[in-house]
Design a protein around this motif. Structure first.
Motif, mmCIF file in Angstrom:
data_model
loop_
_atom_site.group_PDB
_atom_site.id
_atom_site.type_symbol
_atom_site.label_atom_id
_atom_site.label_comp_id
_atom_site.label_asym_id
_atom_site.label_seq_id
_atom_site.Cartn_x
_atom_site.Cartn_y
_atom_site.Cartn_z
ATOM 1 N N ASP A 25 -9.221 -1.597 -8.072
ATOM 2 C CA ASP A 25 -8.276 -1.469 -6.962
ATOM 3 C C ASP A 25 -8.548 -2.580 -5.960
ATOM 4 O O ASP A 25 -9.693 -2.985 -5.760
ATOM 5 C CB ASP A 25 -8.452 -0.094 -6.313
ATOM 6 C CG ASP A 25 -7.261 0.290 -5.466
ATOM 7 O OD1 ASP A 25 -6.241 -0.427 -5.506
ATOM 8 O OD2 ASP A 25 -7.342 1.315 -4.761
ATOM 9 N N GLU A 26 -7.485 -3.053 -5.319
ATOM 10 C CA GLU A 26 -7.591 -4.212 -4.428
ATOM 11 C C GLU A 26 -8.273 -5.359 -5.172
ATOM 12 O O GLU A 26 -9.282 -5.922 -4.743
ATOM 13 C CB GLU A 26 -8.374 -3.854 -3.154
ATOM 14 C CG GLU A 26 -7.825 -2.672 -2.390
ATOM 15 C CD GLU A 26 -6.453 -2.936 -1.798
ATOM 16 O OE1 GLU A 26 -6.026 -4.110 -1.730
ATOM 17 O OE2 GLU A 26 -5.782 -1.963 -1.404
ATOM 18 N N HIS A 82 -14.916 -2.953 -4.460
ATOM 19 C CA HIS A 82 -14.863 -4.418 -4.546
ATOM 20 C C HIS A 82 -16.140 -5.093 -4.054
ATOM 21 O O HIS A 82 -16.314 -6.301 -4.247
ATOM 22 C CB HIS A 82 -13.652 -4.968 -3.772
ATOM 23 C CG HIS A 82 -13.655 -4.660 -2.307
ATOM 24 N ND1 HIS A 82 -14.443 -5.337 -1.409
ATOM 25 C CD2 HIS A 82 -12.955 -3.757 -1.580
ATOM 26 C CE1 HIS A 82 -14.220 -4.886 -0.195
ATOM 27 N NE2 HIS A 82 -13.320 -3.911 -0.267
ATOM 28 N N TYR A 133 -4.397 -15.892 -1.484
ATOM 29 C CA TYR A 133 -4.780 -14.509 -1.767
ATOM 30 C C TYR A 133 -4.573 -14.180 -3.245
ATOM 31 O O TYR A 133 -5.482 -13.706 -3.934
ATOM 32 C CB TYR A 133 -3.944 -13.575 -0.888
ATOM 33 C CG TYR A 133 -4.305 -12.119 -1.015
ATOM 34 C CD1 TYR A 133 -5.470 -11.621 -0.451
ATOM 35 C CD2 TYR A 133 -3.473 -11.228 -1.686
ATOM 36 C CE1 TYR A 133 -5.802 -10.281 -0.548
ATOM 37 C CE2 TYR A 133 -3.794 -9.885 -1.795
ATOM 38 C CZ TYR A 133 -4.958 -9.417 -1.217
ATOM 39 O OH TYR A 133 -5.286 -8.085 -1.327
ATOM 40 N N THR A 171 -3.125 -4.674 -6.920
ATOM 41 C CA THR A 171 -3.279 -5.614 -5.803
ATOM 42 C C THR A 171 -2.083 -5.532 -4.881
ATOM 43 O O THR A 171 -0.970 -5.158 -5.287
ATOM 44 C CB THR A 171 -3.428 -7.052 -6.323
ATOM 45 O OG1 THR A 171 -3.645 -7.943 -5.234
ATOM 46 C CG2 THR A 171 -2.183 -7.501 -7.087
ATOM 47 N N ASN A 172 -2.325 -5.865 -3.615
ATOM 48 C CA ASN A 172 -1.243 -6.028 -2.651
ATOM 49 C C ASN A 172 -0.632 -7.410 -2.834
ATOM 50 O O ASN A 172 -1.307 -8.338 -3.310
ATOM 51 C CB ASN A 172 -1.777 -5.868 -1.225
ATOM 52 C CG ASN A 172 -2.347 -4.487 -0.982
ATOM 53 O OD1 ASN A 172 -1.805 -3.496 -1.442
ATOM 54 N ND2 ASN A 172 -3.455 -4.432 -0.251
ATOM 55 N N PRO A 222 0.830 -1.218 0.000
ATOM 56 C CA PRO A 222 0.000 0.000 0.000
ATOM 57 C C PRO A 222 0.857 1.257 0.000
ATOM 58 O O PRO A 222 1.938 1.300 0.594
ATOM 59 C CB PRO A 222 -0.813 -0.121 1.295
ATOM 60 C CG PRO A 222 -0.750 -1.560 1.674
ATOM 61 C CD PRO A 222 0.560 -2.065 1.167
ATOM 62 N N GLU A 228 -9.653 -8.578 -3.715
ATOM 63 C CA GLU A 228 -10.827 -8.519 -2.847
ATOM 64 C C GLU A 228 -12.132 -8.660 -3.636
ATOM 65 O O GLU A 228 -13.196 -8.818 -3.043
ATOM 66 C CB GLU A 228 -10.843 -7.197 -2.071
ATOM 67 C CG GLU A 228 -9.630 -6.973 -1.181
ATOM 68 C CD GLU A 228 -9.543 -7.992 -0.061
ATOM 69 O OE1 GLU A 228 -10.591 -8.555 0.286
ATOM 70 O OE2 GLU A 228 -8.430 -8.211 0.456
#
Length: 503
Positions: free
Chosen positions: A304-305, A273, A370, A347-348, A220, A308
């Motif tokens: 974004d993300e 998300h 993940y 993504t993280n 992040p 998720e």
């Protein structure tokens, strides 16, 4: 017995078809019958229109009124037929002349007191009217801002039913407007705000030049969202039919801005998300409405993300990414919406996502689960994958002064011009649109240039689809470098962008 006709437009997606509204007044007990596959909202038009007419001219015919909407097998959705129904009934009753009705489209919802309310889809409706040879339109006054965008149709606006009736009698003129001037560069953030991240900035430039999909991975706060939001500023401005098509989608969705209705800057859509599949892809009861991917048509869809969102949502994008449109079937019919967008995923690297990778507390299985939400088939359709690192200096001097958007955009436009000239005979505008067989046969590269790619295919580290996408990226890198065709270095760089370890 009396009969009168008026015209409206029925929308299926963003495609419209003229609908003839016939009003017949016969003999017998008073009643109103509406036929022609109306949806529940349109069936209620009988009561709305009756009240609006009664409160405007003082009475509704006390004979049987039969309203037919033709073609009868076309589903009719929405309240935009109200104005046409009211005018057809009053013309059949002899309360207004019908001389101006031939060739005139009437759009608008009626309030009970005779006010004309705006409806969605005025722009695509008038585009369909123009194709059908209808030359005049009456629209709600609040919809004039988008109606005047259509050339070849004389448009008038009205705020009340009484104004339309006065115009039909020749007693007054309708409202007119001019297309508003707009600043196409307004609201587009600049790349000069992004510190460092030279690899990601270069990937963003390549994505803009070739129309490629992009995955940004990193902890992040490294600038993934900042970079993604600046991609529309690098893309060519929309013009002509492209601009009208994007504006038509936003008109059907109801998200046009009255101050700048014509969409010139490629749209940027970033759903949360928690979005539902119907809101992402399109859907709803009756006939489907456009989703986020259609709102991003000819622009950028940013997730974004991305991990998720969940596998089902992400995998629902696979067909749209390949086909450039989405087809949705519902009980009342099937519609198609354009969805030719650039997909940008961020993504993280893991669920805990610490600033430093060494501080990660996730187990290897947790990291795999993940990132496993980004399925292999979806990642195979993403051309560029970049691993972003934390910023190490706030002044950005380590990588030099950041380039502004206009400087990068100039290179992007030159590369796009080369690609458009090369593919002009085929009708493609970007390298991302070119089918793999064309790249392998008509524009085949020498074996010396593709040796590394052939090795990846033999080892199974690259799929056939991935190889085609590598060739497209190589052509984009060649266009940015100003060379006639890609060489081995361009192909090797393209393979680096496809590295699965960046996900």
């Amino acid at each position: 017995m009396a009969l009168a006709r008026a015209w409206a437009i029925g929308l299926l997606g963003i495609d419209g078809r003229p609908v003839e509204i016939e009003a017949d007044i016969g003999a017998g007990l008073p009643r109103t019958t509406l036929v022609g596959l109306p949806d529940p909202g349109l069936r209620e038009a009988k009561e709305r229109v009756r009240a609006a007419v009664r409160n405007t001219v003082g009475g509704w015919p006390d004979q049987p009124v039969t309203l037919g909407l033709s073609p009868a097998n076309l589903p009719k959705v929405g309240s935009g037929y109200d104005l046409g129904i009211a005018v057809a009934v009053l013309a059949a009753a002899g309360k207004v002349p019908a001389t101006r009705l031939p060739g005139t489209v009437l759009l608008g919802e009626l309030a009970l007191d005779g006010r004309i309310r705006p409806v969605r889809g005025v722009l695509p409706a008038l585009l369909a009217a123009r194709r059908a040879g209808l030359t005049r339109a009456v629209v709600p006054a609040e919809s004039l801002f988008e109606a005047v965008l259509v050339d070849g149709v004389r448009v008038g606006g009205a705020a009340r039913l009484a104004e339309v009736l006065g115009w039909l009698r020749g007693e007054q003129e309708l409202l007119t407007a001019e297309p508003p001037a707009e600043d196409v560069a307004a609201g587009v953030p600049d790349l000069v705000d992004v510190l460092g991240q030279p690899e990601a900035r270069w990937a963003l430039e390549v994505a803009a030049a070739g129309g490629h999909h992009l995955l940004l991975s990193g902890p992040p706060g490294v600038g993934k969202t900042m970079l993604a939001r600046r991609l529309p500023g690098l893309l060519p401005r929309l013009a002509g039919e492209d601009s009208l098509e994007v504006t038509a989608v936003h008109s059907v969705h109801g998200s046009l801005s009255p101050s700048s209705p014509l969409v010139r800057v490629p749209p940027f859509v970033a759903p949360h998300h928690s979005i539902t599949p119907a809101a992402l892809v399109g859907g709803g009861s009756g006939l489907a409405s456009p989703g986020a991917i259609s709102q991003a048509h000819l622009g950028v869809l940013f997730l974004d993300e991305a991990c998720e969102f969940g596998p089902k949502l992400l995998d629902s994008l696979r067909t749209a990414v390949e086909d450039g449109e989405v087809r949705i079937s519902r009980q009342r019919g099937s519609v198609s919406f354009p969805a030719r967008f650039q997909l940008v995923l961020a993504t993280n690297p893991c669920p805990c996502a610490p600033p430093r990778e060494a501080d990660c507390s996730c187990s290897p299985s947790a990291r795999r689960r993940y990132l496993g939400r980004l399925s292999g088939p979806l990642l195979d359709r993403v051309d560029l994958r970049v691993r972003m690192r934390p910023i190490t200096a706030m002044n950005g001097r380590e990588c030099g002064e950041p380039e502004p958007t206009e400087q990068v955009r100039a290179r992007v436009l030159r590369a796009r011009e080369r690609a458009a000239l090369r593919w002009s005979d085929h009708g493609w505008r970007t390298n991302a649109e070119v089918p793999g067989p064309v790249l392998r046969r008509e524009y085949a590269l020498p074996a010396s240039a593709t040796a590394l790619l052939d090795t990846g295919l033999r080892r199974g580290s690259v799929t056939a689809r991935g190889a085609d996408r590598c060739l497209r990226i190589a052509w984009t890198l060649s266009d940015l470098a100003g060379t006639e065709r890609p060489d081995a270095d361009h192909v090797a760089s393209a393979l680096e962008f496809r590295d699965r370890r960046a996900a």
